[in-house]
Motif scaffolding. Sequence first.
Motif, PDB file in Angstrom:
ATOM      1  N   ALA A  49      85.401  18.669  34.826  1.00  0.00           N
ATOM      2  CA  ALA A  49      84.628  17.454  35.118  1.00  0.00           C
ATOM      3  C   ALA A  49      83.382  17.377  34.234  1.00  0.00           C
ATOM      4  O   ALA A  49      83.064  16.326  33.668  1.00  0.00           O
ATOM      5  CB  ALA A  49      84.229  17.440  36.594  1.00  0.00           C
ATOM      6  N   ILE A  50      82.680  18.484  34.107  1.00  0.00           N
ATOM      7  CA  ILE A  50      81.451  18.506  33.301  1.00  0.00           C
ATOM      8  C   ILE A  50      81.790  18.368  31.816  1.00  0.00           C
ATOM      9  O   ILE A  50      81.139  17.619  31.080  1.00  0.00           O
ATOM     10  CB  ILE A  50      80.657  19.791  33.601  1.00  0.00           C
ATOM     11  CG1 ILE A  50      80.053  19.665  35.002  1.00  0.00           C
ATOM     12  CG2 ILE A  50      79.574  20.042  32.555  1.00  0.00           C
ATOM     13  CD1 ILE A  50      79.456  20.930  35.536  1.00  0.00           C
ATOM     14  N   GLN A  51      82.820  19.053  31.413  1.00  0.00           N
ATOM     15  CA  GLN A  51      83.252  19.015  30.015  1.00  0.00           C
ATOM     16  C   GLN A  51      83.623  17.587  29.589  1.00  0.00           C
ATOM     17  O   GLN A  51      83.355  17.182  28.466  1.00  0.00           O
ATOM     18  CB  GLN A  51      84.455  19.971  29.860  1.00  0.00           C
ATOM     19  CG  GLN A  51      84.880  20.289  28.464  1.00  0.00           C
ATOM     20  CD  GLN A  51      83.924  21.234  27.736  1.00  0.00           C
ATOM     21  OE1 GLN A  51      82.718  21.189  27.916  1.00  0.00           O
ATOM     22  NE2 GLN A  51      84.484  22.086  26.886  1.00  0.00           N
ATOM     23  N   GLY A  52      84.198  16.830  30.517  1.00  0.00           N
ATOM     24  CA  GLY A  52      84.641  15.472  30.196  1.00  0.00           C
ATOM     25  C   GLY A  52      83.570  14.417  30.429  1.00  0.00           C
ATOM     26  O   GLY A  52      83.793  13.238  30.152  1.00  0.00           O
ATOM     27  N   THR A  53      82.408  14.827  30.978  1.00  0.00           N
ATOM     28  CA  THR A  53      81.355  13.862  31.297  1.00  0.00           C
ATOM     29  C   THR A  53      80.208  13.921  30.292  1.00  0.00           C
ATOM     30  O   THR A  53      79.671  12.892  29.885  1.00  0.00           O
ATOM     31  CB  THR A  53      80.800  14.136  32.718  1.00  0.00           C
ATOM     32  OG1 THR A  53      81.886  14.090  33.651  1.00  0.00           O
ATOM     33  CG2 THR A  53      79.753  13.109  33.115  1.00  0.00           C
ATOM     34  N   PHE A  54      79.844  15.141  29.896  1.00  0.00           N
ATOM     35  CA  PHE A  54      78.673  15.319  29.020  1.00  0.00           C
ATOM     36  C   PHE A  54      79.102  15.681  27.597  1.00  0.00           C
ATOM     37  O   PHE A  54      80.265  15.978  27.328  1.00  0.00           O
ATOM     38  CB  PHE A  54      77.756  16.403  29.594  1.00  0.00           C
ATOM     39  CG  PHE A  54      77.326  16.126  31.011  1.00  0.00           C
ATOM     40  CD1 PHE A  54      76.811  14.885  31.365  1.00  0.00           C
ATOM     41  CD2 PHE A  54      77.455  17.096  31.994  1.00  0.00           C
ATOM     42  CE1 PHE A  54      76.414  14.620  32.673  1.00  0.00           C
ATOM     43  CE2 PHE A  54      77.063  16.841  33.301  1.00  0.00           C
ATOM     44  CZ  PHE A  54      76.541  15.608  33.646  1.00  0.00           C
ATOM     45  N   THR A  55      78.098  15.686  26.675  1.00  0.00           N
ATOM     46  CA  THR A  55      78.401  15.853  25.247  1.00  0.00           C
ATOM     47  C   THR A  55      78.632  17.292  24.808  1.00  0.00           C
ATOM     48  O   THR A  55      79.470  17.551  23.948  1.00  0.00           O
ATOM     49  CB  THR A  55      77.244  15.311  24.387  1.00  0.00           C
ATOM     50  OG1 THR A  55      76.047  16.003  24.771  1.00  0.00           O
ATOM     51  CG2 THR A  55      77.059  13.820  24.576  1.00  0.00           C
ATOM     52  N   ASN A  56      77.867  18.230  25.364  1.00  0.00           N
ATOM     53  CA  ASN A  56      77.918  19.593  24.835  1.00  0.00           C
ATOM     54  C   ASN A  56      79.207  20.284  25.286  1.00  0.00           C
ATOM     55  O   ASN A  56      79.879  19.839  26.224  1.00  0.00           O
ATOM     56  CB  ASN A  56      76.690  20.397  25.261  1.00  0.00           C
ATOM     57  CG  ASN A  56      76.293  21.427  24.212  1.00  0.00           C
ATOM     58  OD1 ASN A  56      77.131  21.874  23.415  1.00  0.00           O
ATOM     59  ND2 ASN A  56      75.031  21.813  24.206  1.00  0.00           N
ATOM     60  N   ASP A  57      79.550  21.346  24.585  1.00  0.00           N
ATOM     61  CA  ASP A  57      80.809  22.046  24.837  1.00  0.00           C
ATOM     62  C   ASP A  57      80.541  23.279  25.699  1.00  0.00           C
ATOM     63  O   ASP A  57      79.934  24.253  25.238  1.00  0.00           O
ATOM     64  CB  ASP A  57      81.425  22.449  23.497  1.00  0.00           C
ATOM     65  CG  ASP A  57      82.825  23.029  23.662  1.00  0.00           C
ATOM     66  OD1 ASP A  57      83.234  23.272  24.824  1.00  0.00           O
ATOM     67  OD2 ASP A  57      83.490  23.222  22.634  1.00  0.00           O
ATOM     68  N   LEU A  58      81.004  23.216  26.945  1.00  0.00           N
ATOM     69  CA  LEU A  58      80.776  24.337  27.874  1.00  0.00           C
ATOM     70  C   LEU A  58      81.408  25.627  27.362  1.00  0.00           C
ATOM     71  O   LEU A  58      80.981  26.713  27.731  1.00  0.00           O
ATOM     72  CB  LEU A  58      81.379  24.015  29.250  1.00  0.00           C
ATOM     73  CG  LEU A  58      80.507  23.304  30.277  1.00  0.00           C
ATOM     74  CD1 LEU A  58      81.288  23.168  31.579  1.00  0.00           C
ATOM     75  CD2 LEU A  58      79.197  24.042  30.527  1.00  0.00           C
ATOM     76  N   ASP A  59      82.432  25.497  26.522  1.00  0.00           N
ATOM     77  CA  ASP A  59      83.098  26.707  26.023  1.00  0.00           C
ATOM     78  C   ASP A  59      82.234  27.490  25.030  1.00  0.00           C
ATOM     79  O   ASP A  59      82.585  28.592  24.633  1.00  0.00           O
ATOM     80  CB  ASP A  59      84.460  26.353  25.408  1.00  0.00           C
ATOM     81  CG  ASP A  59      85.444  25.915  26.490  1.00  0.00           C
ATOM     82  OD1 ASP A  59      85.213  26.279  27.675  1.00  0.00           O
ATOM     83  OD2 ASP A  59      86.403  25.192  26.173  1.00  0.00           O
ATOM     84  N   ARG A  60      81.067  26.920  24.656  1.00  0.00           N
ATOM     85  CA  ARG A  60      80.123  27.676  23.830  1.00  0.00           C
ATOM     86  C   ARG A  60      79.330  28.664  24.683  1.00  0.00           C
ATOM     87  O   ARG A  60      78.618  29.514  24.144  1.00  0.00           O
ATOM     88  CB  ARG A  60      79.113  26.732  23.177  1.00  0.00           C
ATOM     89  CG  ARG A  60      79.695  25.835  22.105  1.00  0.00           C
ATOM     90  CD  ARG A  60      78.647  24.793  21.708  1.00  0.00           C
ATOM     91  NE  ARG A  60      79.108  23.961  20.608  1.00  0.00           N
ATOM     92  CZ  ARG A  60      78.475  22.848  20.229  1.00  0.00           C
ATOM     93  NH1 ARG A  60      77.392  22.441  20.847  1.00  0.00           N
ATOM     94  NH2 ARG A  60      78.954  22.144  19.227  1.00  0.00           N
ATOM     95  N   VAL A  61      79.335  28.471  26.017  1.00  0.00           N
ATOM     96  CA  VAL A  61      78.588  29.369  26.905  1.00  0.00           C
ATOM     97  C   VAL A  61      79.540  29.952  27.942  1.00  0.00           C
ATOM     98  O   VAL A  61      80.763  29.898  27.781  1.00  0.00           O
ATOM     99  CB  VAL A  61      77.374  28.651  27.554  1.00  0.00           C
ATOM    100  CG1 VAL A  61      76.339  28.287  26.504  1.00  0.00           C
ATOM    101  CG2 VAL A  61      77.809  27.412  28.329  1.00  0.00           C
ATOM    102  N   SER A  62      78.986  30.528  28.994  1.00  0.00           N
ATOM    103  CA  SER A  62      79.819  31.191  29.990  1.00  0.00           C
ATOM    104  C   SER A  62      79.055  31.214  31.307  1.00  0.00           C
ATOM    105  O   SER A  62      77.865  30.877  31.330  1.00  0.00           O
ATOM    106  CB  SER A  62      80.137  32.617  29.517  1.00  0.00           C
ATOM    107  OG  SER A  62      78.924  33.273  29.180  1.00  0.00           O
ATOM    108  N   PRO A  63      79.704  31.612  32.405  1.00  0.00           N
ATOM    109  CA  PRO A  63      78.978  31.667  33.680  1.00  0.00           C
ATOM    110  C   PRO A  63      77.712  32.520  33.537  1.00  0.00           C
ATOM    111  O   PRO A  63      77.710  33.524  32.827  1.00  0.00           O
ATOM    112  CB  PRO A  63      79.986  32.324  34.626  1.00  0.00           C
ATOM    113  CG  PRO A  63      81.324  31.965  34.056  1.00  0.00           C
ATOM    114  CD  PRO A  63      81.122  31.971  32.566  1.00  0.00           C
TER     115      PRO A  63
END
Lengths: 344, 139
Positions: A49-63
């Motif tokens: 949901a976050i990945q498809g809503t905002f611009t930055n790539d969550l896969d660049r970070v982690s929990p």
Amino acid sequence: MVPFGGWEMPLSYPTGTLEEHRLCRSEAVVFDVSHLGTVRVEGESAHRAIQGTFTNDLDRVSPGRAQYTHLLDDSGGVLDDIIVWWIDDETFDVMPNASNTQRVSDALAGAVAGDTSGQLKVRDTTAERAVLAVQGPDARQRLAAVSADAAAVGRFRVAGFEFGGHACTVAGTGYTGEDGVECAVPVAVAAEFWDALLDAGIQPAGLGARDTLRLEAGLPLHGHELGVGITPLNAGLGWVVGWDKGEFPGRSALETQRAAGVDPVLRGLTTEGRRPPREGQAVLRSGEQVGSVTSGNFSPTLGHGVAMAMLSPDVEPGDVLSLDARGGEVPAVVVEMPFVGRKP
Amino acid sequence: MRGGCGASGTVAIMNIPVELRYTKDHEWVSLDGNRARVGVTDYAQEALGDVVFVQLPTLGDEVAQGDVLGEVESTKSVSEIYAPVAGKVAEVNLALEDSPELVNGEPYGEGWMVVIELSDPAAVESLMTSEAYAALIEG
């Protein structure tokens, strides 16, 4: 106290804006930034949901990490700039600006509507916690007297800590250009936590200092350097865009803009003398307007005026322009940001 | 002084010296013969917040009552200062160029702004007394 995004906020404490600013650069201060929203996003599909809503790539970070990101409209304009705290695998705290919390909630609710797992939860938890930003070179050392765990969080890391028997969250983030952390504490212990910070020698600072500090640090403020009609690329924040990930609102507009060339672009300006440059002033090159000031003020650290301005892309650092100020033109030099301190 | 941000919330206990005269725009005047020293009040400096720049008139300028004398800029606002009385600008406080914070620290002392040579010293009588000014800001 002044009204701000639906909240009553102190412009300064009795210490005064300039002294609060100086203390943040030299010691440690605390800002009550509870006006920032918190939207808790939970569930197996929270990441998607976050990945498809905002611009930055969550896969660049982690929990356990924090990420700066944007919410765009379909033309690529920035509806809000946001910090996402990745609390654990399936739990995120999304932190919008005060007045944009509803917008961000709505965008995430759209993701819920499209969710097929039926387990995605989006909840505005702003009223349940206070957020206190402890900032300055001595921030961690003084905070350690209140909570060693909170003081130990790494830069752009997110961790839990305990205060007064309550579970709290801390992130190594801020908006001043100094080292520091932001603590989210349940309202039940917020006042006690605030008092403990003050007892530890951390001085309260208000919105006035928050603005002069972020300006010196070259950090954008929504409604000034970011907003409808301004893309992340205009603001020089291309790194906030996850080009390698999938769809998100505004993506195709950004691709078009990137191919066509970005105009205008955000630049830093410095002026001689103490007179503060002001938002809205025209920026001139040999008498021709090449843009306008988006934020400006007296820089307490440098002792002269500094400004951010949206300028024609052919303006380069080192160029000497002028501001159309009341009472005449004021020379302004284009410089790299930040004006003070390290790169964000 | 007018423009910029007004003070909001409760009025703290303000210093309003009885020997001075005042304007509704929060300037004070101290008369000595035909010379009127002018600054902004404690209430004004508190409302302005930290002053970072003061623009003053040129020596010898002739000003009419109500003319813009200069500008005071704080980290949050710009405000104009108005001539409380008509006359010629006889002195300007050059110390404010490098130390505008004097306006906050000593609004009735080292934070003064200009001295106006009055064309008509009796004009000061038309300005507010400390009592009237106190009533205005507590309004």
